[in-house]
Design a protein around this motif. Structure first.
Motif, mmCIF file in Angstrom:
data_model
loop_
_atom_site.group_PDB
_atom_site.id
_atom_site.type_symbol
_atom_site.label_atom_id
_atom_site.label_comp_id
_atom_site.label_asym_id
_atom_site.label_seq_id
_atom_site.Cartn_x
_atom_site.Cartn_y
_atom_site.Cartn_z
ATOM 1 N N ASP A 254 -0.094 7.809 7.658
ATOM 2 C CA ASP A 254 0.511 6.969 8.704
ATOM 3 C C ASP A 254 0.585 5.515 8.255
ATOM 4 O O ASP A 254 1.576 4.824 8.505
ATOM 5 C CB ASP A 254 -0.305 7.059 10.008
ATOM 6 C CG ASP A 254 -0.194 8.431 10.661
ATOM 7 O OD1 ASP A 254 0.732 9.178 10.301
ATOM 8 O OD2 ASP A 254 -1.047 8.748 11.511
ATOM 9 N N ARG A 255 -0.492 5.049 7.608
ATOM 10 C CA ARG A 255 -0.523 3.659 7.151
ATOM 11 C C ARG A 255 0.606 3.359 6.169
ATOM 12 O O ARG A 255 1.293 2.345 6.261
ATOM 13 C CB ARG A 255 -1.873 3.367 6.493
ATOM 14 C CG ARG A 255 -2.074 1.904 6.102
ATOM 15 C CD ARG A 255 -3.370 1.722 5.342
ATOM 16 N NE ARG A 255 -3.219 2.005 3.924
ATOM 17 C CZ ARG A 255 -4.123 2.602 3.157
ATOM 18 N NH1 ARG A 255 -5.238 3.033 3.684
ATOM 19 N NH2 ARG A 255 -3.906 2.798 1.878
ATOM 20 N N ARG A 256 0.808 4.288 5.234
ATOM 21 C CA ARG A 256 1.856 4.081 4.233
ATOM 22 C C ARG A 256 3.255 4.106 4.867
ATOM 23 O O ARG A 256 4.145 3.370 4.445
ATOM 24 C CB ARG A 256 1.779 5.140 3.125
ATOM 25 C CG ARG A 256 0.649 4.898 2.155
ATOM 26 C CD ARG A 256 0.838 5.645 0.862
ATOM 27 N NE ARG A 256 1.707 4.922 -0.043
ATOM 28 C CZ ARG A 256 2.992 5.148 -0.230
ATOM 29 N NH1 ARG A 256 3.606 6.064 0.481
ATOM 30 N NH2 ARG A 256 3.684 4.453 -1.101
ATOM 31 N N VAL A 257 3.445 4.938 5.888
ATOM 32 C CA VAL A 257 4.749 4.985 6.584
ATOM 33 C C VAL A 257 5.041 3.628 7.216
ATOM 34 O O VAL A 257 6.142 3.075 7.081
ATOM 35 C CB VAL A 257 4.751 6.101 7.660
ATOM 36 C CG1 VAL A 257 5.961 5.970 8.568
ATOM 37 C CG2 VAL A 257 4.737 7.480 6.989
ATOM 38 N N HIS A 258 4.036 3.042 7.904
ATOM 39 C CA HIS A 258 4.222 1.743 8.545
ATOM 40 C C HIS A 258 4.422 0.635 7.510
ATOM 41 O O HIS A 258 5.252 -0.256 7.694
ATOM 42 C CB HIS A 258 3.017 1.420 9.444
ATOM 43 C CG HIS A 258 2.955 2.277 10.675
ATOM 44 N ND1 HIS A 258 1.890 3.083 10.960
ATOM 45 C CD2 HIS A 258 3.850 2.467 11.684
ATOM 46 C CE1 HIS A 258 2.114 3.726 12.105
ATOM 47 N NE2 HIS A 258 3.302 3.372 12.552
ATOM 48 N N GLN A 259 3.638 0.703 6.412
ATOM 49 C CA GLN A 259 3.787 -0.292 5.344
ATOM 50 C C GLN A 259 5.194 -0.228 4.747
ATOM 51 O O GLN A 259 5.825 -1.263 4.510
ATOM 52 C CB GLN A 259 2.754 -0.043 4.234
ATOM 53 C CG GLN A 259 1.358 -0.507 4.583
ATOM 54 C CD GLN A 259 0.399 -0.257 3.435
ATOM 55 O OE1 GLN A 259 0.634 0.611 2.581
ATOM 56 N NE2 GLN A 259 -0.682 -1.007 3.396
ATOM 57 N N GLN A 260 5.664 0.995 4.491
ATOM 58 C CA GLN A 260 6.982 1.174 3.886
ATOM 59 C C GLN A 260 8.071 0.613 4.804
ATOM 60 O O GLN A 260 8.991 -0.069 4.344
ATOM 61 C CB GLN A 260 7.228 2.666 3.612
ATOM 62 C CG GLN A 260 8.499 2.972 2.828
ATOM 63 C CD GLN A 260 8.412 2.482 1.388
ATOM 64 O OE1 GLN A 260 7.379 2.597 0.743
ATOM 65 N NE2 GLN A 260 9.501 1.909 0.889
ATOM 66 N N LYS A 261 7.932 0.868 6.105
ATOM 67 C CA LYS A 261 8.930 0.385 7.065
ATOM 68 C C LYS A 261 8.944 -1.146 7.096
ATOM 69 O O LYS A 261 10.007 -1.781 7.041
ATOM 70 C CB LYS A 261 8.617 0.941 8.454
ATOM 71 C CG LYS A 261 9.674 0.604 9.505
ATOM 72 C CD LYS A 261 9.312 1.199 10.862
ATOM 73 C CE LYS A 261 10.369 0.812 11.899
ATOM 74 N NZ LYS A 261 9.993 1.283 13.248
ATOM 75 N N ALA A 262 7.732 -1.757 7.155
ATOM 76 C CA ALA A 262 7.641 -3.223 7.188
ATOM 77 C C ALA A 262 8.169 -3.827 5.887
ATOM 78 O O ALA A 262 8.861 -4.855 5.897
ATOM 79 C CB ALA A 262 6.196 -3.644 7.417
ATOM 80 N N PHE A 263 7.880 -3.172 4.760
ATOM 81 C CA PHE A 263 8.339 -3.650 3.450
ATOM 82 C C PHE A 263 9.868 -3.635 3.387
ATOM 83 O O PHE A 263 10.504 -4.597 2.935
ATOM 84 C CB PHE A 263 7.741 -2.766 2.353
ATOM 85 C CG PHE A 263 8.255 -3.062 0.966
ATOM 86 C CD1 PHE A 263 7.804 -4.155 0.250
ATOM 87 C CD2 PHE A 263 9.205 -2.230 0.368
ATOM 88 C CE1 PHE A 263 8.286 -4.422 -1.026
ATOM 89 C CE2 PHE A 263 9.692 -2.489 -0.891
ATOM 90 C CZ PHE A 263 9.234 -3.587 -1.591
#
Length: 545
Positions: A254-263
Motif C-alpha cells: 500500500d505504501r509503495r502504491v501511494h508513493q508511486q501516485k505522489a511521485f
C-alpha cells in the motif's frame, strides 16, 4: 529501553543509513527486514556495540544486558559441550570471589569512620544483593534443558566442542545467550543450522521467556510466529510497522502504491512548470511568473519511491526424461558406523512424480540416506533405483564446493555442453548474473549468490529425480519463493531435506520422519505432519503424568 538517535553509517562515500531513530521497548519482538546489502547486519552490530556509527548514538541503560548471535561464529576449544555452555554463569562465580575478598577486607579494617570504609560497606551491600538474588541452584538443570531443546543428546554433553560442526557450535553459543536471560537478544539468521524441532523449541522460548528480541531471518514461518513488529531498512531509511512480517508485506505494498501516485503527480507538475518556463522565458510580461516557478522548482524536494527488487530469477527446470514407476525403493535399509546405528529396517517406495520431504533432528540420518541413494556410502539391506533414473543432487555444502578462483562465467562454461555453450551469458543473465556480475570471482560472492550459482549448475542437465539437501540456506525470501514455484512446476520426482516449514508447505505431499533410528512415512504435507506430531507429544506427556 534502548534508544537509537540520528544514526548514520557511511562506507567509502556511500551512505548506508542516514539519521535513523527508533526505540526498542521491553517486550518488543522485532523482525529486521530489507534486501541483501541494505545494512541489516550492520545495524545489529551497532546495537550490540560491536561497531560504531559515523554519527548518532545508541543509548542503553547501564544495567541492561544485550546478547548478540552473529551469522558466523565458531566456538571450538577443549571444553566439553556442558562446561562451555556453563560458562554463561562465570560472572556469578566472579561475583562470589569479589564478595569474599570485599568481606575479608571489611573484617580486617578498623578505620570505621573513613569515607573509603563507608564505600566498601556500600560495595558489599550492592554485591550481596546481586549475588543472592541470582538463584544458582538450578544452573545445571537449566543448561541441560536448553541443550536438549537445541537438539543435543545427553551423551553429547561430555564431548569436546571441537568434535562438532560449525552449525552445532553455533547452537552452543545460542544456548549461552538464552541462559543469560538478557534484556535484549539480537539474532542474525539463527535458524540456518537448526532442525524443525529445535526451531519450534526456540520459537516457544522466545515467545514465552525472552524480553526484547530483534531477529534477522529468511525463515518466514519463524519470523511470523515470533515477531510483533517489523522494521524495514531501505534506501538509508527505516519504516517501522507494529505488525508481523506477513501483515507488513501488505502495508508496504500500500505504501509503495501511494508513493508511486505522489511521485507521478509531482513529476507531472514539474513537467508542466518546465514547459511554462521554456515557453515564456523570453516574454517580458511573464518574467515574474517564470522567475517564481524557477525558484519554486529549485526549492522543491523531489519525492522518491522506495526501491523494489525487480530483478527476476526466471527459474525453470528442463523437461524430465520419463523414469520407471518407482524411482526409489528401500527394503530393510539400514546404516551404522561401528556400534552407532543411524537408522535400521527402513522400508518405503517413492513413486514417479511425488514430491517428498525428509525431516527430523540433525544427526538422525536424513543426509545419510541421501548419500545412500547417491551410492556415496555403503549400507545394509536393499535400495533400488528405478528404470532410467537420472539424478540431480544439490548437497548441503554445494555452494562451498565451488572453485573460488573461477569467475561466475567460467564456473558455468566449464560444465556447459551442447547448445547451451553458445548461450551461457544469456543463461547467467536470467539468473541475475548479467553484465559485469558474470565476471565476478566466486570468492567475492555472498552466500545467497553462491547457492544460486550452484543451483544453475544443477539445471544444465535434464534429470528426473531431484535431491536437494537444505537448498534454502542463505537464500532470501524472494529467491526461495521463485525456487519453490519452479519445483512445483518440475515434472520429475523430488526429495527435499529441509527445516524450512514455509518452503515445504504446498510443495511436498508426503513426509519421511527420521527419529529414534527409524524412518516413518507420513501421508500428508508438512503442517499436517507437525500437527500430528504435536498431538502425539501431548499424548506422551499425558501418559507420563
Amino acid at each position: 529501553m534502548i534508544s537509537v538517535d540520528g544514526l548514520a553509517v557511511e562506507f567509502g562515500g556511500t551512505t548506508l543509513f542516514q539519521d535513523i531513530s527508533f526505540v526498542i521497548n521491553e517486550k518488543d519482538r522485532i523482525a529486521l527486514m530489507g534486501k541483501n546489502g541494505a545494512g541489516k547486519s550492520t545495524l545489529l552490530k551497532i546495537l550490540a556495540g560491536e561497531r560504531q556509527p559515523n554519527r548518532g548514538k545508541v543509548s542503553v541503560p547501564k544495567e541492561a544486558v544485550v546478547a548478540y548471535l552473529p551469522q558466523h561464529l565458531m566456538t571450538e576449544n577443549d571444553s566439553s559441550v556442558f562446561d562451555e555452555t556453563s560458562r554463561t554463569f562465570s560472572h556469578i562465580l566472579e561475583m562470589e570471589k569479589e564478595l569474599e575478598t570485599a568481606n575479608l577486607e571489611l573484617s580486617e579494617r578498623t578505620d570505621y569512620d573513613s569515607e573509603s570504609y563507608y564505600e566498601l560497606i556500600e560495595k558489599v551491600s550492592t554485591l550481596s544483593e546481586k549475588f543472592y538474588s541470582a538463584d544458582t541452584s538450578n544452573n545445571d538443570a537449566e543448561v541441560e534443558k536448553t541443550l536438549l531443546g537445541l537438539g543435543f543428546k545427553r551423551e553429547d554433553f561430555t564431548r569436546p566442542t571441537s568434535d562438532f560442526s560449525g552449525g552445532w557450535r553455533m547452537r552452543i553459543e545460542l544456548a549461552k545467550i538464552l541462559l543469560k536471560k538478557p534484556d535484549v537478544i539480537l539474532l542474525d539468521e539463527p535458524t540456518n543450522h537448526l532442525d524443525i524441532d529445535s526451531i519450534q523449541w526456540l520459537e516457544d522460548f522466545l515467545i514465552n521467556n525472552a524480553k526484547a528480541v530483534i531477529v534477522i531471518s529468511h525463515d518466514r514461518a519463524f519470523v511470523d510466529n515470533i515477531t510483533t513488529r517489523t522494521i524495514e531498512v531501505t534506501m538509508g531509511r527505516i519504516y517501522d510497522y507494529k505488525v508481523n512480517y506477513s501483515s507488513y508485506l501488505e502495508l508496504r505494498k500500500d505504501r509503495r502504491v501511494h508513493q508511486q501516485k505522489a511521485f507521478e503527480e509531482q513529476q507531472k507538475m514539474i513537467a508542466e512548470n518546465m514547459e511554462f518556463i521554456e515557453r515564456f522565458k523570453g516574454t517580458y510580461s511573464k518574467t515574474n511568473q517564470v522567475s517564481s516557478r524557477v525558484k519554486m522548482l529549485e526549492k522543491l524536494e523531489i519525492l522518491e519511491v522506495d526501491e523494489e527488487d525487480t530483478s527476476a530469477l526466471r527459474l525453470r527446470f528442463p523437461a524430465s526424461p520419463r523414469s520407471g514407476t518407482y524411482p526409489v525403493v528401500a527394503d530393510g535399509l539400514g546404516k551404522k558406523y561401528g556400534d552407532h546405528v543411524v537408522y535400521q529396517n527402513a522400508n518405503f517406495a517413492i513413486e514417479r512424480g511425488e514430491k517428498v520431504a525428509f525431516v527430523g533432528r540433525n544427526g538422525e540420518g536424513k543426509s545419510t540416506l541421501v548419500k545412500s541413494i547417491m551410492k556415496e556410502i555403503d549400507f545394509e539391506g536393499h535400495l533400488t533405483l528405478g528404470h532410467n533414473v537420472m539424478i540431480g543432487y544439490f548437497a548441503q555444502n554445494q555452494a562451498s564446493m565451488l572453485d573460488e578462483n573461477l569467475t561466475v562465467f567460467q564456473t558455468i562454461d566449464d560444465v556447459a555442453v551442447g547448445d547451451i555453450r553458445t548461450k551461457v551469458k544469456d543463461f547467467l543473465g536470467a539468473f541475475m548474473f548479467g553484465g559485469e556480475a558474470s565476471a565476478k570471482k566466486v570468492k567475492v560472492l555472498s552466500g545467497g549468490e553462491r547457492t544460486r550459482l550452484a543451483m544453475i549448475k544443477l539445471l544444465l542437465e535434464p534429470v528426473n529425480l531431484l535431491i536437494l539437501d537444505e537448498p534454502t540456506n542463505h537464500l532470501d525470501m524472494k529467491t526461495k519463493d521463485i525456487l519453490k514455484a519452479a519445483l512445483n512446476d518440475f515434472d520429475g520426482t523430488l526429495i527435499v531435506v529441509s527445516h524450512d516449514r514455509d518452503f515445504l508447505d504446498g510443495l511436498v505431499t508426503k513426509v519421511y520422519e527420521f527419529s529414534h533410528k527409524k524412518v516413518t512415512e507420513h501421508l500428508e504435507g508438512i503442517y499436517g505432519f507437525l500437527e500430528k506430531k504435536k498431538m502425539e507429544n501431548l499424548r506422551e506427556i499425558e501418559r507420563k503424568q
